[in-house]
Design a protein around this motif. Structure first.
Motif, PDB file in Angstrom:
ATOM      1  N   ARG A  52       3.557  12.852  -9.461  1.00 23.33           N
ATOM      2  CA  ARG A  52       3.040  14.160  -9.837  1.00 23.33           C
ATOM      3  C   ARG A  52       3.875  15.380  -9.524  1.00 23.33           C
ATOM      4  O   ARG A  52       4.481  15.957 -10.395  1.00 23.33           O
ATOM      5  CB  ARG A  52       1.630  14.308  -9.248  1.00 23.33           C
ATOM      6  CG  ARG A  52       0.682  13.304  -9.812  1.00 23.33           C
ATOM      7  CD  ARG A  52       0.519  13.502 -11.313  1.00 23.33           C
ATOM      8  NE  ARG A  52       0.248  12.210 -11.954  1.00 23.33           N
ATOM      9  CZ  ARG A  52       0.075  12.044 -13.246  1.00 23.33           C
ATOM     10  NH1 ARG A  52       0.183  13.073 -14.059  1.00 23.33           N
ATOM     11  NH2 ARG A  52      -0.157  10.843 -13.747  1.00 23.33           N
ATOM     12  N   TRP A  57      10.003   3.757  -6.872  1.00 24.69           N
ATOM     13  CA  TRP A  57       9.582   5.161  -6.773  1.00 24.69           C
ATOM     14  C   TRP A  57      10.686   6.114  -7.178  1.00 24.69           C
ATOM     15  O   TRP A  57      10.420   7.244  -7.602  1.00 24.69           O
ATOM     16  CB  TRP A  57       9.061   5.517  -5.383  1.00 24.69           C
ATOM     17  CG  TRP A  57      10.054   5.452  -4.272  1.00 24.69           C
ATOM     18  CD1 TRP A  57      10.200   4.433  -3.382  1.00 24.69           C
ATOM     19  CD2 TRP A  57      11.032   6.437  -3.913  1.00 24.69           C
ATOM     20  NE1 TRP A  57      11.221   4.718  -2.515  1.00 24.69           N
ATOM     21  CE2 TRP A  57      11.745   5.944  -2.806  1.00 24.69           C
ATOM     22  CE3 TRP A  57      11.387   7.681  -4.410  1.00 24.69           C
ATOM     23  CZ2 TRP A  57      12.788   6.641  -2.191  1.00 24.69           C
ATOM     24  CZ3 TRP A  57      12.426   8.378  -3.799  1.00 24.69           C
ATOM     25  CH2 TRP A  57      13.110   7.857  -2.698  1.00 24.69           C
ATOM     26  N   LEU A 101       0.825  -1.197   0.000  1.00 22.41           N
ATOM     27  CA  LEU A 101       0.000   0.000   0.000  1.00 22.41           C
ATOM     28  C   LEU A 101       0.865   1.255   0.000  1.00 22.41           C
ATOM     29  O   LEU A 101       0.667   2.177  -0.799  1.00 22.41           O
ATOM     30  CB  LEU A 101      -0.892  -0.023   1.240  1.00 22.41           C
ATOM     31  CG  LEU A 101      -1.880   1.104   1.343  1.00 22.41           C
ATOM     32  CD1 LEU A 101      -2.849   1.039   0.196  1.00 22.41           C
ATOM     33  CD2 LEU A 101      -2.612   1.028   2.667  1.00 22.41           C
ATOM     34  N   ILE A 102       1.842   1.287   0.878  1.00 19.24           N
ATOM     35  CA  ILE A 102       2.710   2.465   0.975  1.00 19.24           C
ATOM     36  C   ILE A 102       3.537   2.622  -0.285  1.00 19.24           C
ATOM     37  O   ILE A 102       3.772   3.742  -0.750  1.00 19.24           O
ATOM     38  CB  ILE A 102       3.583   2.358   2.221  1.00 19.24           C
ATOM     39  CG1 ILE A 102       2.650   2.121   3.419  1.00 19.24           C
ATOM     40  CG2 ILE A 102       4.467   3.577   2.390  1.00 19.24           C
ATOM     41  CD1 ILE A 102       3.085   2.697   4.691  1.00 19.24           C
ATOM     42  N   GLY A 158       2.544   1.846  -3.240  1.00 15.95           N
ATOM     43  CA  GLY A 158       1.640   2.447  -4.212  1.00 15.95           C
ATOM     44  C   GLY A 158       1.458   3.930  -3.972  1.00 15.95           C
ATOM     45  O   GLY A 158       1.442   4.731  -4.907  1.00 15.95           O
ATOM     46  N   LEU A 159       1.350   4.284  -2.701  1.00 15.40           N
ATOM     47  CA  LEU A 159       1.196   5.693  -2.341  1.00 15.40           C
ATOM     48  C   LEU A 159       2.440   6.480  -2.766  1.00 15.40           C
ATOM     49  O   LEU A 159       2.337   7.578  -3.332  1.00 15.40           O
ATOM     50  CB  LEU A 159       1.011   5.773  -0.826  1.00 15.40           C
ATOM     51  CG  LEU A 159      -0.182   6.458  -0.187  1.00 15.40           C
ATOM     52  CD1 LEU A 159      -1.301   6.739  -1.154  1.00 15.40           C
ATOM     53  CD2 LEU A 159      -0.682   5.627   0.976  1.00 15.40           C
ATOM     54  N   LEU A 160       3.610   5.917  -2.498  1.00 16.41           N
ATOM     55  CA  LEU A 160       4.850   6.592  -2.872  1.00 16.41           C
ATOM     56  C   LEU A 160       4.940   6.732  -4.384  1.00 16.41           C
ATOM     57  O   LEU A 160       5.404   7.750  -4.896  1.00 16.41           O
ATOM     58  CB  LEU A 160       6.059   5.796  -2.356  1.00 16.41           C
ATOM     59  CG  LEU A 160       6.406   6.008  -0.888  1.00 16.41           C
ATOM     60  CD1 LEU A 160       7.426   4.999  -0.415  1.00 16.41           C
ATOM     61  CD2 LEU A 160       6.929   7.417  -0.675  1.00 16.41           C
ATOM     62  N   GLU A 161       4.502   5.695  -5.071  1.00 18.30           N
ATOM     63  CA  GLU A 161       4.538   5.721  -6.529  1.00 18.30           C
ATOM     64  C   GLU A 161       3.711   6.894  -7.054  1.00 18.30           C
ATOM     65  O   GLU A 161       4.176   7.690  -7.866  1.00 18.30           O
ATOM     66  CB  GLU A 161       3.982   4.408  -7.064  1.00 18.30           C
ATOM     67  CG  GLU A 161       3.898   4.341  -8.569  1.00 18.30           C
ATOM     68  CD  GLU A 161       3.121   3.104  -9.006  1.00 18.30           C
ATOM     69  OE1 GLU A 161       3.113   2.107  -8.263  1.00 18.30           O
ATOM     70  OE2 GLU A 161       2.501   3.154 -10.086  1.00 18.30           O
ATOM     71  N   LEU A 162       2.488   7.001  -6.553  1.00 18.08           N
ATOM     72  CA  LEU A 162       1.624   8.089  -7.000  1.00 18.08           C
ATOM     73  C   LEU A 162       2.134   9.439  -6.535  1.00 18.08           C
ATOM     74  O   LEU A 162       2.061  10.425  -7.273  1.00 18.08           O
ATOM     75  CB  LEU A 162       0.199   7.872  -6.481  1.00 18.08           C
ATOM     76  CG  LEU A 162      -0.789   7.529  -7.581  1.00 18.08           C
ATOM     77  CD1 LEU A 162      -0.540   6.119  -8.062  1.00 18.08           C
ATOM     78  CD2 LEU A 162      -2.191   7.694  -7.080  1.00 18.08           C
ATOM     79  N   ALA A 163       2.638   9.483  -5.327  1.00 15.06           N
ATOM     80  CA  ALA A 163       3.132  10.747  -4.798  1.00 15.06           C
ATOM     81  C   ALA A 163       4.346  11.223  -5.576  1.00 15.06           C
ATOM     82  O   ALA A 163       4.494  12.408  -5.857  1.00 15.06           O
ATOM     83  CB  ALA A 163       3.475  10.589  -3.322  1.00 15.06           C
TER      84      ALA A 163
END
Lengths: 234, 234
Positions: free
Chosen positions: B93, B175, B82-83, B85-90
């Motif tokens: 952008r 990431w 989960l984290i 994925g969050l780092l990937e999206l963060a």
DNA sequence: CCGGGGCTTCGGCGGCCGCCGAAGCATCCC
DNA sequence: GGGATGCTTCGGCGGCCGCCGAAGCCCCGG
């Protein structure tokens, strides 16, 4: 390390009840207007507007104007996967006697999850295909066997032919069933085909799907799925 | 649908800067004490204590007492994913000219990501194995080829033998490099083996890894990786 | 061209929550 | 046992942010 700040920022963006409700409403993969999203979240349009702007700027949502409407959708499959993961973890723990209404029951039977099928129907399909040696699924990944490829071709599923090597599919843990189902390219292609065949259609207002008479026959013939298989446990 | 509330709650839990910093600090898969986590987050122990309690109750962290210390770690691989994925999206952008210090540079070269290797080293390994036909990686999943199995056995990697069918591995988008590397069971086994062989060791205080002289030789012989391959781009 | 509906921006209010100081427990060492 | 260390609980302060009413903009239809 400022990547930490970005991590927190992104998570906080999802962590607001109103924004979470809007993101969840978009989890069926469709694009909705700001007004629809506002009512889904139970807030006024002007508040929703602010939220949508922030989500879009952060790259979680994408927006396209169409006349005087503005349609918002999840920006990418990565966002959908992220929310899936969040739902999985959220569903895992607290479970404080949530009263599951009839709407919820419909959702548990069959629904879309961004671009693929989910719910008991999707789990039953994955189970049937696994039992027949058409796919292999583990926690780490999944793939289609030669027998599976032949079966899918017969079903008219337009999954991209294996370039070199095997056609992989992504396992996705169902938040309501706590069992894996088929996602990824294959899941999307399967879902598309089921809609095209008229086996499922969207129930009014929501992510839940209705299985048509043709669908019951189709799922029985293609996967050996009986209506009893999709009834709730207990 | 009250699952929305749970979704928001979980995301909000991660969405606080202090908690996010602690979770990020635990992303190397080790277990840390409350004091260490407090200093990692830049807060006092009593504040950290409150955060850790909430994270543990929500099922994101697990805690075990050992003497007068209490060790906290991520509760499951699902949390780590989960984290990730969050780092990937963060990371995708905003990119507002983050000054990358030398600590960051070390992190980008080689680090652990919960239970597997990440950074340029991990990407180079995945590239080499793919080029040699030892693994196949797509966005949806990955698998080890027969040639790959033989290679891994020769390397002494104790990946669970394929029960029936293929040994899958999970792709994980790096990431820092924005390229996939090998995660899942295989990634964990590879990482363990690299530590056992003494090819990498933890740098003091952090997730970053140091490649030992034996490691440089080993990675060259096993994967054809040269030091230049791990230098930063530009 | 004008009216109307969808959407946005602005301003101010209110509540939630993260923060720390101080005090209380538990565990280990001498 | 005494003292130190690590961690927790409690209480109160302060700031951030989500909320809505009102007003303005854009695009459509007549």
């Amino acid at each position: 390390m400022s990547s930490n700040a970005a991590l927190a920022e992104t998570a906080a963006l999802i962590g607001d009840p109103a924004r979470a409700a809007m993101l969840a409403a978009l989890m069926d993969g469709r694009a909705l207007t700001a007004g629809e999203l506002a009512s889904a979240a139970g807030i006024t349009p002007q508040t929703a507007s602010g939220h949508l702007g922030r989500l879009t700027e952060a790259g979680l949502l994408a927006m396209e104007r169409q006349g005087r409407h503005r349609y918002h959708r999840l920006a990418s499959p990565a966002v959908a996967r992220l929310i899936e993961g969040l739902l999985e973890l959220a569903a895992a723990r607290p479970r404080r006697a949530v009263a599951t209404g009839p709407r919820d029951a419909a959702l548990r039977q069959a629904r879309t999850c961004y671009d693929h099928l989910a719910g008991r129907l999707a789990v039953a399909i994955a189970d049937a295909m696994t039992a027949r040696g058409q796919i292999e699924l583990t926690a780490d990944g999944g793939a289609v066997t030669p027998a599976g490829e032949a079966f899918l071709v017969g079903l008219g599923v337009a999954a991209a032919p294996t370039r070199r090597g095997r056609l992989f599919c992504r396992p996705c843990l169902d938040w309501s069933e706590r069992r894996p189902h088929v996602a990824g390219v294959l899941g999307a292609a399967l879902c598309t085909r089921c809609f095209a065949l008229g086996w499922v259609r969207r129930r009014a207002g929501g992510r839940a799907l209705e299985i048509t008479p043709a669908g019951w026959a189709g799922f029985r013939d293609a996967f050996g799925i009986a209506p009893e298989d999709l009834r709730g446990p207990a």
